[in-house]
Design a protein around this motif. Structure first.
Motif, PDB file in Angstrom:
ATOM      1  N   PHE A   1      13.444 -48.723 -53.612  1.00 44.85           N
ATOM      2  CA  PHE A   1      13.000 -49.942 -54.227  1.00 44.85           C
ATOM      3  C   PHE A   1      11.897 -49.647 -55.375  1.00 44.85           C
ATOM      4  O   PHE A   1      10.993 -48.709 -54.930  1.00 44.85           O
ATOM      5  N   LEU A   2      11.964 -50.130 -56.469  1.00 46.01           N
ATOM      6  CA  LEU A   2      11.018 -49.947 -57.459  1.00 46.01           C
ATOM      7  C   LEU A   2       9.932 -50.903 -57.562  1.00 46.01           C
ATOM      8  O   LEU A   2       8.884 -50.693 -58.013  1.00 46.01           O
ATOM      9  N   GLY A   3      10.184 -52.261 -57.394  1.00 48.43           N
ATOM     10  CA  GLY A   3       9.359 -53.160 -57.510  1.00 48.43           C
ATOM     11  C   GLY A   3      10.031 -54.555 -57.816  1.00 48.43           C
ATOM     12  O   GLY A   3      10.975 -54.734 -57.994  1.00 48.43           O
ATOM     13  N   PHE A   4       8.972 -55.371 -57.424  1.00 48.94           N
ATOM     14  CA  PHE A   4       9.272 -56.741 -57.706  1.00 48.94           C
ATOM     15  C   PHE A   4       8.693 -57.483 -59.086  1.00 48.94           C
ATOM     16  O   PHE A   4       7.584 -56.970 -59.435  1.00 48.94           O
ATOM     17  N   ASP A   5       9.327 -58.395 -59.600  1.00 48.78           N
ATOM     18  CA  ASP A   5       8.440 -59.081 -60.651  1.00 48.78           C
ATOM     19  C   ASP A   5       8.625 -60.614 -60.450  1.00 48.78           C
ATOM     20  O   ASP A   5       9.566 -61.100 -60.023  1.00 48.78           O
ATOM     21  N   THR A   6       7.447 -61.260 -60.521  1.00 42.41           N
ATOM     22  CA  THR A   6       7.390 -62.796 -60.131  1.00 42.41           C
ATOM     23  C   THR A   6       7.464 -63.279 -61.667  1.00 42.41           C
ATOM     24  O   THR A   6       6.493 -63.135 -62.435  1.00 42.41           O
ATOM     25  N   VAL A   7       8.244 -64.144 -62.087  1.00 47.10           N
ATOM     26  CA  VAL A   7       8.573 -64.954 -63.130  1.00 47.10           C
ATOM     27  C   VAL A   7       7.871 -66.188 -63.142  1.00 47.10           C
ATOM     28  O   VAL A   7       8.210 -67.109 -62.345  1.00 47.10           O
ATOM     29  N   THR A   8       7.062 -66.658 -64.161  1.00 50.68           N
ATOM     30  CA  THR A   8       6.588 -67.857 -64.343  1.00 50.68           C
ATOM     31  C   THR A   8       7.593 -68.621 -65.230  1.00 50.68           C
ATOM     32  O   THR A   8       7.919 -68.164 -66.289  1.00 50.68           O
ATOM     33  N   PHE A   9       7.850 -69.706 -64.638  1.00 56.85           N
ATOM     34  CA  PHE A   9       8.662 -70.830 -65.531  1.00 56.85           C
ATOM     35  C   PHE A   9       7.968 -71.658 -66.230  1.00 56.85           C
ATOM     36  O   PHE A   9       7.226 -72.565 -65.588  1.00 56.85           O
ATOM     37  N   LYS A  10       7.976 -71.679 -67.526  1.00 58.49           N
ATOM     38  CA  LYS A  10       7.372 -72.575 -68.418  1.00 58.49           C
ATOM     39  C   LYS A  10       8.282 -73.144 -69.138  1.00 58.49           C
ATOM     40  O   LYS A  10       8.930 -72.757 -70.231  1.00 58.49           O
ATOM     41  N   GLU A  11       8.646 -74.687 -68.680  1.00 57.71           N
ATOM     42  CA  GLU A  11       9.764 -75.240 -69.212  1.00 57.71           C
ATOM     43  C   GLU A  11       9.748 -75.253 -70.868  1.00 57.71           C
ATOM     44  O   GLU A  11      10.739 -75.038 -71.423  1.00 57.71           O
ATOM     45  N   GLU A  12       8.562 -75.600 -71.318  1.00 58.04           N
ATOM     46  CA  GLU A  12       8.572 -76.019 -73.067  1.00 58.04           C
ATOM     47  C   GLU A  12       8.968 -74.414 -73.570  1.00 58.04           C
ATOM     48  O   GLU A  12       9.799 -74.505 -74.453  1.00 58.04           O
ATOM     49  N   SER A  13       8.345 -73.340 -72.892  1.00 62.60           N
ATOM     50  CA  SER A  13       8.531 -72.115 -73.641  1.00 62.60           C
ATOM     51  C   SER A  13      10.083 -71.816 -73.654  1.00 62.60           C
ATOM     52  O   SER A  13      10.696 -71.388 -74.377  1.00 62.60           O
ATOM     53  N   VAL A  14      10.466 -72.126 -72.553  1.00 60.37           N
ATOM     54  CA  VAL A  14      12.053 -71.977 -72.100  1.00 60.37           C
ATOM     55  C   VAL A  14      12.990 -72.593 -73.028  1.00 60.37           C
ATOM     56  O   VAL A  14      13.914 -71.919 -73.656  1.00 60.37           O
TER      57      VAL A  14
END
Length: 412
Positions: free
Chosen positions: A344-357
């Motif tokens: 296992f190398l790691g987790f990343d938590t992604v923030t969802f910003k609708e406008e940006s997406v």
DNA sequence: ATTGCTGAAGGG
């Protein structure tokens, strides 16, 4: 090593199962080894069986003709090596033949959009992710999907087999023969219908199909994993296996992040009722009343459903999606692990910003709608060219001499 | 409609 086991026939012990379209074994490639090498022995066997039993093994789709007493891997006639997108490029010779305002019928004068040029009914989420890496490279991949440096191929195959192994931990995979695109879509829906109750009861699922129209273009994908966090939130997990025991750098993370954000966008849309059967039919050019293939109908019965047409399945799916009151996705996680020893190398938590997406989506899709020119890598990203499978034929590089110098410079 | 065009993701 590619240990990708074969999805064996309907296992009996699993908590569930997924159906994969088994396009009569048409997932073949010319080169016996460097291509999509995960055609399994059992798939080959079933191919041979079909050939021996006199089944027509004509694979019209993909313009691929298989002589069916030689239906083995090594005997595939080519023509598919360019994939389905292999419309001959560079037809510019006949362009604008004199706008003789008389005889010229009402045909569109304007050049086709990229989407039309490649006859694409939809984009895959991963197409858009490739686009964020390098738009020019993405186009080459669509034109020549089987071109890969051997080292890329090996890493990708290893990733595929790790994914398959994980999938088999949560459900069985049963091959189902599809005879039409209507069948494939029906199968996709049957898979969704089978996974909804698992999600409702707090379970974990893998390979959840998603699709939705964005900016007028149908976008389709498959969510790697959905489950609930300890806090009870619906969590999307995307596994990324890596050839080096390191976490990805920014350029790659950007692509991974957009990938999971797109999945959320599609999934949330599906459970909140934005899908309409007619829209899907139109985009995908499907015949709603076309009777489904025998194997698909048979599988539907095993799922407890009696359906005859794709319209039946689609509408059932949309009803289920909206009335099951599934939550939207609360949390987006990327999980990195090392191919070498599975550590296992790691987790990343992604923030969802609708406008940006949505802003990114609008930009990337505008290329497909013919609203802007192609955009290859910027100077500062020229390092990507050093590991690109298409570096030697790349127009963008040829037309950007500064880029070429930067790229070839041995820095430090 | 020169009548039909495709499992997505797979890694960097």
């Amino acid at each position: 090593m590619s240990g990708g086991g074969a999805p064996q026939g309907a296992g009996s012990g699993g908590e569930g199962c997924t159906c994969v379209a088994d396009e009569e074994g048409c997932r073949l490639e010319e080169d016996g080894g460097s291509g999509f090498s995960d055609i399994s022995d059992s798939e080959l066997l079933s191919l041979q069986d079909a050939a021996e039993s006199g089944d027509t093994c004509s694979a019209k789709k993909e313009g691929l003709e298989i002589i069916h007493d030689n239906c083995g891997k090594s005997d595939v006639s080519t023509g598919a090596e360019q994939g389905h997108h292999s419309h001959h490029m560079g037809l510019n010779s006949a362009e604008n033949p004199v706008p003789s305002d008389s005889a010229q019928r009402k045909r569109k004068q304007k050049s086709p959009t990229p989407l039309e040029k490649y006859s694409m009914k939809h984009l895959a989420v991963t197409d858009i992710c490739n686009q964020i890496w390098c738009e020019q490279q993405m186009v080459y991949k669509i034109e020549q999907p089987t071109v890969h440096r051997p080292e890329s191929r090996a890493i990708i195959n290893e990733g595929s087999s790790i994914h398959l192994a994980r999938e088999l931990e949560v459900h069985d995979v049963v091959p189902v023969t599809t005879q039409s695109r209507e069948d494939s879509w029906a199968l996709k829906c049957l898979n969704i219908l089978a996974m909804i109750p698992v999600l409702q009861s707090g379970g974990r699922i893998r390979e959840f199909p998603v699709f939705r129209e964005l900016d007028g273009i149908m976008v389709v994908g498959v969510i790697d994993e959905l489950g609930y966090s300890s806090k009870g939130e619906l969590e999307l997990r995307e596994l990324k296996t890596r050839a080096t025991p390191t976490l990805p750098r920014l350029a790659q993370k950007k692509s991974h992040e957009l990938q999971v954000c797109l999945y959320k966008l599609l999934f949330d849309g599906m459970v909140s009722g934005v899908l309409q059967a007619d829209a899907v039919m139109q985009h995908e050019n499907l015949r709603p009343e076309q009777e489904l293939g025998a194997d698909v109908k048979e599988h539907a019965i095993k799922c407890g459903l009696t359906v005859t047409t794709l319209r039946d399945v689609l509408e059932l799916t949309f009803l289920n999606l909206t009335f099951s009151e599934l939550p939207r996705i609360d949390s987006l996680k990327l999980e990195y692990c090392y191919q070498g020893d599975s550590s296992f190398l790691g987790f990343d938590t992604v923030t969802f910003k609708e406008e940006s997406v949505m802003e990114q989506v609008t930009f990337y899709l505008s290329y497909w709608k013919g609203q802007r020119d192609i955009q290859g890598v910027d100077i500062e990203d020229a390092w990507k060219c050093r590991m690109c499978d298409f570096a030697d034929i790349c127009e963008w590089r040829r037309n950007t001499p500064r880029l070429y110098r930067t790229m070839t410079k041995r820095f430090k």
